[in-house]
Write a protein that holds these residues in place. Structure first.
Motif, PDB file in Angstrom:
ATOM      1  N   UNK A  14      50.058  51.663  20.621  1.00 13.18           N
ATOM      2  CA  UNK A  14      50.454  50.919  21.812  1.00 13.18           C
ATOM      3  C   UNK A  14      49.343  49.938  22.180  1.00 13.18           C
ATOM      4  N   UNK A  15      49.710  48.668  22.311  1.00 14.43           N
ATOM      5  CA  UNK A  15      48.757  47.633  22.719  1.00 14.43           C
ATOM      6  C   UNK A  15      49.090  47.181  24.130  1.00 14.43           C
ATOM      7  N   UNK A  16      48.067  47.059  24.957  1.00 13.05           N
ATOM      8  CA  UNK A  16      48.277  46.660  26.350  1.00 13.05           C
ATOM      9  C   UNK A  16      47.339  45.516  26.718  1.00 13.05           C
ATOM     10  N   UNK A  17      47.816  44.691  27.628  1.00 14.92           N
ATOM     11  CA  UNK A  17      46.996  43.603  28.128  1.00 14.92           C
ATOM     12  C   UNK A  17      45.852  44.105  28.977  1.00 14.92           C
ATOM     13  N   UNK A  18      44.778  43.312  29.027  1.00 17.48           N
ATOM     14  CA  UNK A  18      43.567  43.730  29.746  1.00 17.48           C
ATOM     15  C   UNK A  18      42.973  42.532  30.465  1.00 17.48           C
ATOM     16  N   UNK A  19      42.556  42.764  31.706  1.00 12.77           N
ATOM     17  CA  UNK A  19      42.020  41.692  32.550  1.00 12.77           C
ATOM     18  C   UNK A  19      40.502  41.733  32.648  1.00 12.77           C
ATOM     19  N   UNK A  20      39.917  42.922  32.633  1.00 15.33           N
ATOM     20  CA  UNK A  20      38.467  43.045  32.737  1.00 15.33           C
ATOM     21  C   UNK A  20      37.951  42.937  34.152  1.00 15.33           C
ATOM     22  N   UNK A  21      38.586  43.674  35.074  1.00 17.61           N
ATOM     23  CA  UNK A  21      38.162  43.654  36.470  1.00 17.61           C
ATOM     24  C   UNK A  21      38.253  45.061  37.039  1.00 17.61           C
ATOM     25  N   UNK A  22      37.603  45.253  38.161  1.00 23.27           N
ATOM     26  CA  UNK A  22      37.870  46.413  39.016  1.00 23.27           C
ATOM     27  C   UNK A  22      38.333  45.856  40.352  1.00 23.27           C
ATOM     28  N   UNK A  23      39.185  46.606  41.035  1.00 23.33           N
ATOM     29  CA  UNK A  23      39.809  46.070  42.237  1.00 23.33           C
ATOM     30  C   UNK A  23      39.994  47.159  43.281  1.00 23.33           C
TER      31      UNK A  23
ATOM     32  N   UNK B 172      38.459  37.386  45.021  1.00 25.32           N
ATOM     33  CA  UNK B 172      39.828  36.877  44.877  1.00 25.32           C
ATOM     34  C   UNK B 172      40.822  38.017  45.095  1.00 25.32           C
ATOM     35  N   UNK B 173      41.941  37.698  45.709  1.00 30.99           N
ATOM     36  CA  UNK B 173      43.008  38.678  45.894  1.00 30.99           C
ATOM     37  C   UNK B 173      44.203  38.276  45.038  1.00 30.99           C
ATOM     38  N   UNK B 174      44.597  39.170  44.131  1.00 29.60           N
ATOM     39  CA  UNK B 174      45.750  38.907  43.265  1.00 29.60           C
ATOM     40  C   UNK B 174      47.018  39.248  44.037  1.00 29.60           C
ATOM     41  N   UNK B 175      47.911  38.250  44.155  1.00 28.90           N
ATOM     42  CA  UNK B 175      49.170  38.432  44.891  1.00 28.90           C
ATOM     43  C   UNK B 175      50.372  38.583  43.963  1.00 28.90           C
ATOM     44  N   UNK B 176      50.316  37.944  42.782  1.00 28.00           N
ATOM     45  CA  UNK B 176      51.453  38.013  41.866  1.00 28.00           C
ATOM     46  C   UNK B 176      51.004  37.658  40.454  1.00 28.00           C
ATOM     47  N   UNK B 177      51.727  38.192  39.463  1.00 25.82           N
ATOM     48  CA  UNK B 177      51.493  37.880  38.055  1.00 25.82           C
ATOM     49  C   UNK B 177      52.836  37.498  37.445  1.00 25.82           C
ATOM     50  N   UNK B 178      52.896  36.291  36.934  1.00 30.17           N
ATOM     51  CA  UNK B 178      54.151  35.769  36.363  1.00 30.17           C
ATOM     52  C   UNK B 178      55.322  35.923  37.328  1.00 30.17           C
ATOM     53  N   UNK B 179      55.034  35.684  38.606  1.00 31.40           N
ATOM     54  CA  UNK B 179      56.076  35.741  39.620  1.00 31.40           C
ATOM     55  C   UNK B 179      56.384  37.118  40.158  1.00 31.40           C
ATOM     56  N   UNK B 180      55.799  38.183  39.570  1.00 30.38           N
ATOM     57  CA  UNK B 180      56.031  39.538  40.044  1.00 30.38           C
ATOM     58  C   UNK B 180      54.958  39.910  41.065  1.00 30.38           C
ATOM     59  N   UNK B 181      55.401  40.372  42.209  1.00 30.83           N
ATOM     60  CA  UNK B 181      54.487  40.683  43.297  1.00 30.83           C
ATOM     61  C   UNK B 181      53.534  41.811  42.909  1.00 30.83           C
ATOM     62  N   UNK B 182      52.278  41.648  43.289  1.00 25.89           N
ATOM     63  CA  UNK B 182      51.255  42.674  43.095  1.00 25.89           C
ATOM     64  C   UNK B 182      50.864  43.170  44.476  1.00 25.89           C
ATOM     65  N   UNK B 183      51.270  44.392  44.816  1.00 23.59           N
ATOM     66  CA  UNK B 183      51.019  44.886  46.168  1.00 23.59           C
ATOM     67  C   UNK B 183      49.748  45.724  46.263  1.00 23.59           C
ATOM     68  N   UNK B 184      49.272  46.247  45.120  1.00 24.27           N
ATOM     69  CA  UNK B 184      48.074  47.076  45.155  1.00 24.27           C
ATOM     70  C   UNK B 184      47.454  47.124  43.756  1.00 24.27           C
ATOM     71  N   UNK B 185      46.377  47.899  43.623  1.00 25.12           N
ATOM     72  CA  UNK B 185      45.673  47.955  42.338  1.00 25.12           C
ATOM     73  C   UNK B 185      46.521  48.606  41.248  1.00 25.12           C
ATOM     74  N   UNK B 186      47.353  49.581  41.625  1.00 21.00           N
ATOM     75  CA  UNK B 186      48.224  50.210  40.623  1.00 21.00           C
ATOM     76  C   UNK B 186      49.175  49.175  40.026  1.00 21.00           C
ATOM     77  N   UNK B 187      49.695  48.297  40.863  1.00 20.60           N
ATOM     78  CA  UNK B 187      50.585  47.247  40.369  1.00 20.60           C
ATOM     79  C   UNK B 187      49.822  46.255  39.507  1.00 20.60           C
ATOM     80  N   UNK B 188      48.571  45.959  39.866  1.00 16.78           N
ATOM     81  CA  UNK B 188      47.754  45.043  39.073  1.00 16.78           C
ATOM     82  C   UNK B 188      47.537  45.597  37.664  1.00 16.78           C
ATOM     83  N   UNK B 189      47.173  46.860  37.578  1.00 16.79           N
ATOM     84  CA  UNK B 189      46.946  47.486  36.276  1.00 16.79           C
ATOM     85  C   UNK B 189      48.246  47.550  35.486  1.00 16.79           C
ATOM     86  N   UNK B 190      49.330  47.945  36.150  1.00 20.83           N
ATOM     87  CA  UNK B 190      50.604  48.083  35.464  1.00 20.83           C
ATOM     88  C   UNK B 190      51.142  46.776  34.923  1.00 20.83           C
ATOM     89  N   UNK B 191      51.052  45.711  35.722  1.00 17.82           N
ATOM     90  CA  UNK B 191      51.590  44.416  35.298  1.00 17.82           C
ATOM     91  C   UNK B 191      50.772  43.813  34.155  1.00 17.82           C
TER      92      UNK B 191
END
Length: 387
Positions: free
Chosen positions: A289-298, A332-351
């Motif tokens: 399984x390959x997953x995308x990675x951002x390289x941040x903590x939030x 910086x505060x991440x609000x959305x990724x590719x139009x999908x809302x990011x409401x918290x850190x779990x959503x950031x990691x998942x997206x």
């Protein structure tokens, strides 16, 4: 002459009143007994024939009839799912031990026998692919699968994903019946579900409950959590088994229970079919399984007025990582990724993890109170495991 005028006037008014009464009576009679309606024409007959029939309202089904339908539905769903659920037996060879004369007697039998465990799995393809939990087969030297009907076959591990606690096995057997997948969007709180597996090794068992919650995370069970919570009885041995709807379609892979005593207490968790299918398809295609990675903590951002989650604020940006190369900054505060809302850190990691490494994603950020858009090319997520 003058004495006769009042009498004449009275007679005149009396005559007028009689005329008015007669006219009123005639009007009423005409309205009540007037001319009959015209006979229906040919067009009227045709229209009447083509008009839809009005069905008499059906009587409400009795409670006994409703209960009978439910029982029949559960029975069919259980039979359909059970034909796709297998029992998994594993054996782990004992690790290298000290000489017997240095070990306590109580440890010598365990060392000689090794460790055995059991679990469940779900047939997902007629080619012999079986989906189960990673913890069911982790570290096993031997894996045997008991198929519906009692046939036992040796299984090989195609690939595992410890971060979601999923694994894919394969056996060489004919006539395997793969399960059907439910629409992930169809799973709602309150839906009736059935859990199929092999609890405590007593044999295949079906338990019934409802979906208590969806999207459960931050439980500390897996790295990636998006659990379906159910009150269907799930016990040791159910792990890797199927959670199905009343049509027998797979909605999740039973994974864990919440218990302070080690037994089922009405709180079980299943990996949703959406995540299970993503992992399954990648493992069959590439073996991993390959997953995308951002390289941040939030950290979570909480709305000051509503108290609801309102984004993921970057607490640190790894130097040289994908976020750093794209120009993302601490704060910086991440609000959305590719139009999908990011409401918290779990959503950031998942997206970010759901994206393919090497692809570019559009990030909507809040920087200094101003919204901005940044394109980030995601890297390959390092494999980690929840301890």
């Amino acid at each position: 002459m003058n004495s006769d005028r009042p009498s004449a006037l009275r007679r005149l008014w009396l005559l007028v009143a009689q005329v008015i009464a007669i006219a009123a009576g005639l009007l009423i009679a005409w309205r009540a007994f007037g001319p009959a309606p015209a006979a229906p024409t040919r067009n009227d007959v045709v229209a009447l024939r083509e008009a839809p029939a009005v069905e008499a309202p059906a009587s409400a089904p009795s409670s006994k009839a409703v209960a009978s339908r439910l029982e029949a539905g559960f029975r069919a769903a259980a039979a359909k799912a059970s034909a796709s659920v297998v029992n998994i037996y594993t054996h782990k060879a004992p690790p290298r031990q000290l000489p017997s004369w240095l070990r306590p007697p109580s440890d010598q039998d365990e060392a000689a026998q090794g460790q055995s465990s059991l679990g469940s799995g779900v047939v997902v393809a007629a080619q012999g692919y079986i989906l189960t939990n990673n913890h069911v087969v982790e570290g096993a030297d031997e894996i045997a699968v008991m198929l519906p009907g009692g046939k036992v076959a040796e299984a090989l591990v195609v690939g595992t994903d410890p971060e979601s606690d999923l694994a894919v096995l394969r056996v060489e057997a004919k006539g395997m019946q793969p399960i059907t997948f439910a629409d992930p969007a169809s799973v709602q709180v309150g839906d009736i579900v059935l859990a199929v597996g092999d609890p405590f090794g007593v044999g295949q068992t079906v338990t019934q409950g409802i979906v208590s919650a969806t999207g459960r995370n931050r439980l500390g069970i897996n790295t990636f959590e998006n659990f379906i919570q159910t009150d269907a009885a799930i016990n040791p041995g159910n792990s890797g088994g199927a959670l199905v709807d009343t049509a027998g379609h797979l909605v999740g892979i039973n994974t864990a229970i919440y218990s302070r005593s080690g037994g089922s207490q009405g709180i079980g968790f299943a990996i949703p079919v959406s995540l299970a299918r993503q992992v399954l398809e990648q493992i069959i295609s590439t073996g991993r399984v390959s997953r995308g990675w951002l390289g941040v903590s939030a950290r979570d951002v909480i709305h000051e007025t509503t108290g609801a989650p309102a984004g993921a604020a970057l607490a640190a940006v790894q130097r040289g990582g994908p976020a750093d190369k794209a120009g993302l900054r601490t704060g910086d505060t991440v609000l959305a990724i590719n139009g999908k809302e990011v409401i918290d850190t779990a959503a950031l990691v998942g997206e970010t993890a759901a994206l393919v490494p090497g692809t570019s994603a559009q990030f909507k950020l809040l920087r200094g109170g101003e919204p901005i858009a940044v394109t980030v090319e995601l890297g390959q997520r390092p494999v980690t495991r929840k301890q």
